[in-house]
Design an enzyme around this catalytic site. Structure first.
Site, mmCIF file in Angstrom:
data_model
loop_
_atom_site.group_PDB
_atom_site.id
_atom_site.type_symbol
_atom_site.label_atom_id
_atom_site.label_comp_id
_atom_site.label_asym_id
_atom_site.label_seq_id
_atom_site.Cartn_x
_atom_site.Cartn_y
_atom_site.Cartn_z
ATOM 1 N N CYS A 217 49.385 40.769 61.839
ATOM 2 C CA CYS A 217 48.974 42.329 61.872
ATOM 3 C C CYS A 217 47.750 42.305 60.826
ATOM 4 O O CYS A 217 46.800 41.916 61.300
ATOM 5 C CB CYS A 217 50.217 42.977 61.195
ATOM 6 S SG CYS A 217 49.927 44.711 61.568
ATOM 7 N N TYR A 218 47.675 42.916 59.775
ATOM 8 C CA TYR A 218 46.309 42.934 58.819
ATOM 9 C C TYR A 218 45.921 41.725 58.553
ATOM 10 O O TYR A 218 44.769 41.542 58.456
ATOM 11 C CB TYR A 218 47.125 43.832 57.412
ATOM 12 C CG TYR A 218 45.828 44.078 56.600
ATOM 13 C CD1 TYR A 218 44.965 45.174 56.758
ATOM 14 C CD2 TYR A 218 45.549 43.149 55.644
ATOM 15 C CE1 TYR A 218 44.016 45.347 55.810
ATOM 16 C CE2 TYR A 218 44.454 43.280 54.760
ATOM 17 C CZ TYR A 218 43.533 44.369 54.855
ATOM 18 O OH TYR A 218 42.442 44.736 53.968
ATOM 19 N N GLU B 13 58.445 38.220 61.489
ATOM 20 C CA GLU B 13 59.165 38.077 60.565
ATOM 21 C C GLU B 13 60.592 38.902 60.589
ATOM 22 O O GLU B 13 61.708 38.704 59.690
ATOM 23 C CB GLU B 13 58.506 38.267 59.036
ATOM 24 C CG GLU B 13 58.210 39.530 58.758
ATOM 25 C CD GLU B 13 56.770 40.140 59.335
ATOM 26 O OE1 GLU B 13 56.254 39.153 60.591
ATOM 27 O OE2 GLU B 13 55.956 40.890 58.695
ATOM 28 N N LYS C 128 67.997 36.769 45.757
ATOM 29 C CA LYS C 128 69.493 36.620 45.200
ATOM 30 C C LYS C 128 70.259 35.650 46.118
ATOM 31 O O LYS C 128 71.045 34.880 45.183
ATOM 32 C CB LYS C 128 69.990 38.067 45.196
ATOM 33 C CG LYS C 128 71.379 38.269 44.625
ATOM 34 C CD LYS C 128 71.133 38.545 43.163
ATOM 35 C CE LYS C 128 72.171 39.332 42.345
ATOM 36 N NZ LYS C 128 71.875 39.650 41.224
ATOM 37 N N HIS D 244 54.895 41.436 64.420
ATOM 38 C CA HIS D 244 55.737 40.956 63.132
ATOM 39 C C HIS D 244 56.883 39.889 63.358
ATOM 40 O O HIS D 244 58.024 40.536 63.925
ATOM 41 C CB HIS D 244 56.456 42.178 62.308
ATOM 42 C CG HIS D 244 55.108 42.952 61.741
ATOM 43 N ND1 HIS D 244 54.688 42.721 60.585
ATOM 44 C CD2 HIS D 244 54.627 44.085 62.085
ATOM 45 C CE1 HIS D 244 53.725 43.366 60.319
ATOM 46 N NE2 HIS D 244 53.768 44.534 61.363
ATOM 47 N N GLY E 87 49.797 44.696 55.960
ATOM 48 C CA GLY E 87 49.550 45.391 54.863
ATOM 49 C C GLY E 87 49.380 47.011 55.340
ATOM 50 O O GLY E 87 49.077 47.058 56.623
ATOM 51 N N SER F 189 73.366 37.635 30.126
ATOM 52 C CA SER F 189 74.147 38.749 30.555
ATOM 53 C C SER F 189 75.668 38.470 30.940
ATOM 54 O O SER F 189 76.633 39.301 31.067
ATOM 55 C CB SER F 189 73.446 39.821 31.237
ATOM 56 O OG SER F 189 73.707 39.391 32.688
ATOM 57 N N GLY F 190 75.889 37.427 31.591
ATOM 58 C CA GLY F 190 76.992 36.834 32.448
ATOM 59 C C GLY F 190 76.799 36.961 33.759
ATOM 60 O O GLY F 190 77.728 36.909 34.543
ATOM 61 N N GLY F 191 75.593 37.772 34.245
ATOM 62 C CA GLY F 191 75.324 38.111 35.686
ATOM 63 C C GLY F 191 74.782 36.705 36.342
ATOM 64 O O GLY F 191 74.474 35.793 35.491
ATOM 65 N N VAL F 192 74.784 36.777 37.286
ATOM 66 C CA VAL F 192 74.501 35.348 38.099
ATOM 67 C C VAL F 192 72.922 34.877 37.881
ATOM 68 O O VAL F 192 72.760 33.767 37.633
ATOM 69 C CB VAL F 192 74.628 35.472 39.695
ATOM 70 C CG1 VAL F 192 73.679 36.719 40.337
ATOM 71 C CG2 VAL F 192 74.274 34.107 40.398
ATOM 72 N N ASP F 193 72.098 36.036 37.515
ATOM 73 C CA ASP F 193 70.651 35.511 37.348
ATOM 74 C C ASP F 193 70.473 34.804 36.169
ATOM 75 O O ASP F 193 69.757 33.882 36.194
ATOM 76 C CB ASP F 193 69.941 36.617 37.816
ATOM 77 C CG ASP F 193 69.953 37.469 38.977
ATOM 78 O OD1 ASP F 193 70.493 37.031 39.873
ATOM 79 O OD2 ASP F 193 69.572 38.668 38.981
ATOM 80 N N SER F 194 70.917 35.636 35.015
ATOM 81 C CA SER F 194 70.633 34.812 33.738
ATOM 82 C C SER F 194 71.608 33.663 33.604
ATOM 83 O O SER F 194 71.372 32.537 32.822
ATOM 84 C CB SER F 194 71.090 35.874 32.447
ATOM 85 O OG SER F 194 72.059 36.214 32.599
ATOM 86 N N SER F 195 72.543 33.570 34.115
ATOM 87 C CA SER F 195 73.645 32.519 34.186
ATOM 88 C C SER F 195 72.889 31.363 34.761
ATOM 89 O O SER F 195 72.874 30.002 34.173
ATOM 90 C CB SER F 195 74.607 32.697 34.997
ATOM 91 O OG SER F 195 75.557 33.937 34.165
#
Ligand code: XMP
Length: 517
Positions: A83-84, A172, A371, A170, A55, A225-231
């Protein structure tokens, strides 16, 4: 939640998303939680380990975030502080930690000084990535030093009696090449994770989570919306509650060619989802008549969208939930703007504006995902490649890709150019290598010559934009094969009457944005 889970406590690190990702890449489920989490909440999630993120604060600063419930560290759960997170836990677990002013940023040499499961299979001298202003330079007897760097005598430590480990660097980030091994050690050897989190189990978990949340009777509407997320969200919800889901697709007249057909054939015909298509093109275009200011366009489209959606929703009695395809990065982004960190460059309109207005409960099944993970879920659910891999498309659609006023003719011209561009990049194998590709119609007349004729009046410029970007916050233009650009240019000028010049946008973001408006 039935899945064994690693909780990642977010202390405001810019890398918190990466931590969660690294865990999932090891086939272990993880979710990100705020420092306000309580011991009871930790128990609710079948938690098998905890990671305390880094952080920006110094643990000594006033108002530095703390773990609100210290019992979280007393539950016997393996915990890794980064770290933090290391400094905070040292402080909380009775260690007299003091911070020196030596700073370390970037590539640093780590020397492993003691054998420990956390650092198993790591070379005695390794490169790690540091990014901190405070250094733990003194530590209580309760801790054992595991590794050091020139400036950090306690670059890795563990507690003598509690299952706590901490690293100052880090693991990650990809600049710490041994980071993946450290995550493996922590997850498999220390937390005893099985690494059996596969997209299939996870998909099932989400479906069950939806069933539980929605209950046996309630109805859900989903703005598709036809986008991947809402689909993906829609198909998951449909699997969970079947015909109690109704999807609403608003055709605002600002879509690409054949959008509506694709959505109808996928959701109604293939998945048998109750889909209502609201044909509102005329209303949107009327409202946009003569409007040239980009923000004004967004506001009008946003309001109109809500109106249309509300009208459709009113026809469906008994709806309790509104579903959205919100992803984890969206959550972070909106969180930041709530905190006032993000500057309002563009007024993004999306379905996110709906719930408060409409008074539904919110259902966000993808809230913890990234995503690429949503795409994997989408593939697993059998969504067509054309939906799973599609580039993002802005809520205000083609209205922000026509500079100035939006007219039916300009929309036709833009759609024709856009079709050609998408066809060409798909045919040349570039579609999946580009994060977002599109055309902007610039209503500026320039002089051309076609055959023996001069062209000028009623001509437009088509600007082609292909960007690569990991998160759409920054972007670079794609060094695409010139042959692909040549084909696009020739085809647009030959096939689209009204465009006599094609240009390629070579601006990065920042300072330019991805869309032109
Ligand atoms: P900019 O142009 O801000 O775009 O660099 C970043 C990403 O956001 C998309 N975008 C929008 N999406 N409503 C949306 O839903 C909007 O008003 C909007 N404006 C930009 C853009 O396509 C890119 O992916």
């Amino acid at each position: 939640m039935i899945t064994p889970t690693i909780l990642v406590v977010d202390f405001g690190s810019q890398y918190v998303q990466l931590i969660a990702r690294r865990v999932r890449e090891q086939h272990v489920h993880s979710i990100i939680v705020p420092p306000t989490i309580t011991a009871e909440q930790v128990r609710e999630h079948r938690t098998v380990g905890i990671i305390l993120s880094g952080g920006p604060s110094s643990v000594y600063a006033d108002g530095a975030p703390k773990l609100a419930d210290p019992r979280v560290l007393e539950m016997g759960l393996p915990t890794l502080g980064i770290c933090y997170g290391l400094q905070l836990a040292c402080q909380m677990l009775g260690g007299a930690v003091s911070a020196a002013s030596a700073r370390e940023f970037g590539r640093t040499h780590l020397t492993v000084t003691r054998e420990d499961p956390l650092l198993a299979h790591i070379a005695p001298h390794s490169v790690v990535w540091m990014s901190h202003g405070d250094v733990v330079d003194r530590i209580s007897e309760d801790f054992i030093e595991l590794a050091r760097t020139d400036n950090s005598p306690f670059a890795a430590v563990r507690h003598r009696t509690r299952p706590f480990w901490g690293v100052q660097f880090h693991p990650e980030v990809t600049h710490t090449p041994c980071g993946e091994q450290i995550f493996r050690n922590f997850l498999y050897d220390i937390c005893r994770c099985e690494g059996d989190w596969q997209v299939g189990n996870f998909t099932q978990d989400i479906i069950e989570g939806i069933r539980e949340r929605v209950g046996p009777k309630a109805r859900v509407i989903c703005g598709l919306s036809g986008g991947v997320d809402s689909s993906v969200a829609a198909v998951l919800i449909h699997k969970a509650i079947g015909e109690r889901l109704t999807c609403i697709f608003v055709d605002n007249g600002l879509l690409r060619n054949r959008e509506t057909e694709l959505v109808e054939s996928t959701f109604r015909r293939h998945f048998h989802i109750d889909l209502r298509v609201a044909d509102a093109a005329e209303a949107f275009l009327q409202r946009l008549d003569g409007v040239t200011d980009p923000q004004q366009k967004r506001i009008i489209i946003g309001h109109e969208f809500i109106d249309v959606f509300r009208r459709e929703a009113e026809q469906l009695p008994g709806v309790e939930f509104l579903a959205q395809g919100t992803l984890y990065p969206d959550v972070i982004e909106s969180g930041h703007s709530v905190g006032g960190h993000a500057v309002g460059i563009k007024l993004h309109h999306n379905v996110g504006g709906l719930p408060a207005e409409l008074g539904f409960k919110l259902l966000e099944p993808l809230r913890d995902l990234f995503k690429d993970e949503v795409r994997r879920v989408g593939e697993h659910l059998g969504l067509p490649e054309e939906i799973v891999w599609r580039h993002p498309f802005p809520g205000p659609g083609l209205a922000v890709r026509i500079i100035g006023a939006v007219t039916p003719r300009r929309l036709d011209l833009l759609r024709a150019c856009d079709d050609i561009v998408l066809e060409e990049i798909r045919a040349a194998g570039w579609y999946r290598k580009i994060a977002q590709g599109f055309v902007v119609l610039v209503p500026v007349s320039t002089v051309g010559v076609m055959g023996d004729d001069r062209t000028y009046a009623d001509q437009h410029v088509a600007a082609v934009r292909f960007v690569e970007s990991a998160d759409f916050m920054t972007a670079d233009w794609v060094r695409i094969d010139h042959d692909v650009l040549a084909n696009i240019s020739t085809r647009i000028i030959n096939e689209v009457r009204g465009v006599n010049r094609v240009v390629y946008d070579i601006s990065t973001k920042p300072p330019s944005t991805i869309e032109w408006e």
